[in-house]
Design an enzyme around this catalytic site. Structure first.
Site, mmCIF file in Angstrom:
data_model
loop_
_atom_site.group_PDB
_atom_site.id
_atom_site.type_symbol
_atom_site.label_atom_id
_atom_site.label_comp_id
_atom_site.label_asym_id
_atom_site.label_seq_id
_atom_site.Cartn_x
_atom_site.Cartn_y
_atom_site.Cartn_z
ATOM 1 N N THR A 121 87.139 -68.571 -62.700
ATOM 2 C CA THR A 121 87.751 -69.829 -63.116
ATOM 3 C C THR A 121 88.701 -69.662 -64.291
ATOM 4 O O THR A 121 88.496 -68.773 -65.135
ATOM 5 C CB THR A 121 86.636 -70.829 -63.508
ATOM 6 O OG1 THR A 121 87.223 -71.944 -64.192
ATOM 7 C CG2 THR A 121 85.624 -70.219 -64.453
ATOM 8 N N TYR A 145 79.856 -72.987 -68.959
ATOM 9 C CA TYR A 145 80.337 -72.749 -67.599
ATOM 10 C C TYR A 145 81.294 -71.557 -67.579
ATOM 11 O O TYR A 145 81.111 -70.599 -66.820
ATOM 12 C CB TYR A 145 81.038 -74.015 -67.058
ATOM 13 C CG TYR A 145 81.778 -73.772 -65.772
ATOM 14 C CD1 TYR A 145 81.074 -73.478 -64.604
ATOM 15 C CD2 TYR A 145 83.174 -73.802 -65.725
ATOM 16 C CE1 TYR A 145 81.762 -73.230 -63.420
ATOM 17 C CE2 TYR A 145 83.856 -73.550 -64.550
ATOM 18 C CZ TYR A 145 83.141 -73.260 -63.403
ATOM 19 O OH TYR A 145 83.821 -73.004 -62.235
#
Ligand code: UDP
Length: 334
Positions: A121, A145
């Site tokens: 990501t 995250y």
């Protein structure tokens, strides 16, 4: 005739995983899905794919699948993806995204699977010093995250150096849209992503759309992001698979985005244009941890893989997301 691969797709019942299954089938490969169905949907998996219900941390099951299905490569999508939740419950993210990835990588090495494509990501960059962001810029995630995904990238790097194994970590920017043939799409309940919220509002599932921050250092003051159509992202995975097999000595960490962005206002304008209606917009304060702009430099993926996006068109992304949202209403009410 190019080689056909048996590919284990973890999280194949989820948003991006279910599109990857379709892209693999469309390219003539054989996807085998493992999904625990905690956030994914059984109906999202194409009928042609073999399905195992279970968790990627169940190494006995994963080993069984690897040998039973003669798995050549793994596409690893399974994990948790809600950034604010990762701040409240970091250990969930270090378990689902980091510890379980470790277990999966172990199963791959033990089972002799030589290639892995990993769902990483742009959150690994944190708040980048400048945009477009290149892969060699500092990775300083600002939430668990992003850290949980970066840790998996690090494991993959070290494992590739030690074992007969290579990988491609694809750092996704803002994934949006849906399969152009409306076979699957973003179906998550309680999604927080802008375009998903906007199409829900366009169909009357929400009263309005909140705009988080109008004082950013961007042209119209709202946040700018690089929205990439999920089918272009899925096709990048298939190309990565073929590249890993063609050159087993080489691993890759590559941005996956279009290299240009749209503001929140421009996204909402596109929804208005496509629906010929006006969304009710509510101006609100900034959301914590949001950078002004996050845009990929996609030179590397284009150069290394010859990746050619087919849906780099905001209105088309909106059309596909809307078509899927309508379809989803039918699925949920029947
Ligand atoms: N955003 C917004 N309203 C929403 C959801 C998102 O204004 O209801 C903004 C957000 O602040 C950011 C952009 O839209 O500038 C994209 O946010 P999203 O949550 O879709 O993805 P992120 O970039 O955070 O991964």
């Amino acid at each position: 005739m190019t080689k056909k691969f048996n590919v284990l797709v973890t999280g194949g019942a989820g948003f991006i995983g279910s599109h990857a299954v379709l892209a693999l089938l469309d390219a003539g490969h054989r996807p085998v899905v493992i999904d625990n169905l905690v956030t994914g949907f059984r109906w999202a998996i194409a009928d042609e794919a073999t399905f195992y219900e279970g968790d990627i941390s169940n190494s006995e099951l994963v080993q069984k699948i690897i040998s039973e299905q003669n798995i050549d490569a793994i596409m690893h999508f399974a994990g948790s993806v809600v950034v604010p939740e990762s701040v409240e419950n970091p250990l969930k993210y270090y378990n689902n995204n980091t510890a379980k990835s470790r277990s999966l990588i172990q199963s791959a090495v033990t089972g002799g699977v030589r290639h892995m494509i990993f769902s990483s990501t742009a959150a690994t960059y944190g708040i980048p010093e400048s945009s477009p962001v290149r892969e060699d810029m500092p990775t300083v995630p600002i939430n668990p995250y992003g850290t949980s995904k970066l840790m998996t990238e690090m494991m993959l790097r070290d494992v590739a150096a030690a074992h007969d194994f290579n990988y491609c970590a694809l750092r996704y920017f803002n994934v949006a849209g849906a399969d152009p043939h409306c076979r699957t799409g973003q179906s998550t309940v309680g999604a927080t992503h802008l375009l998903k919220i906007a199409v829900e509002a366009a169909l009357g599932k929400r009263a309005s759309v909140s705009i988080f921050g109008t004082d950013y250092a961007t042209e119209d003051g709202t946040g700018v992001r690089d929205y990439i159509h999920v089918s272009d992202l899925a096709s990048a995975h298939v190309i990565a698979l073929e590249a890993l097999a063609a050159d087993p000595e080489r691993s890759h960490t590559l941005n996956c985005g279009y290299g240009h962005g749209y503001s929140v206002m421009q996204v909402l304008d596109a929804v208005d244009r496509v629906t010929n209606n006006k969304l009710d917009r509510k101006m609100e304060g900034r959301r914590a941890g949001d950078p002004d702009a996050l845009i990929s430099d996609n030179t590397a993926i284009k150069q290394h893989f010859g990746w050619k996006p087919q849906y780099d068109d905001l209105d088309q992304i909106v059309q596909h997301a809307l078509a899927w949202e309508r379809r989803l209403t039918d699925i949920q009410t029947t």
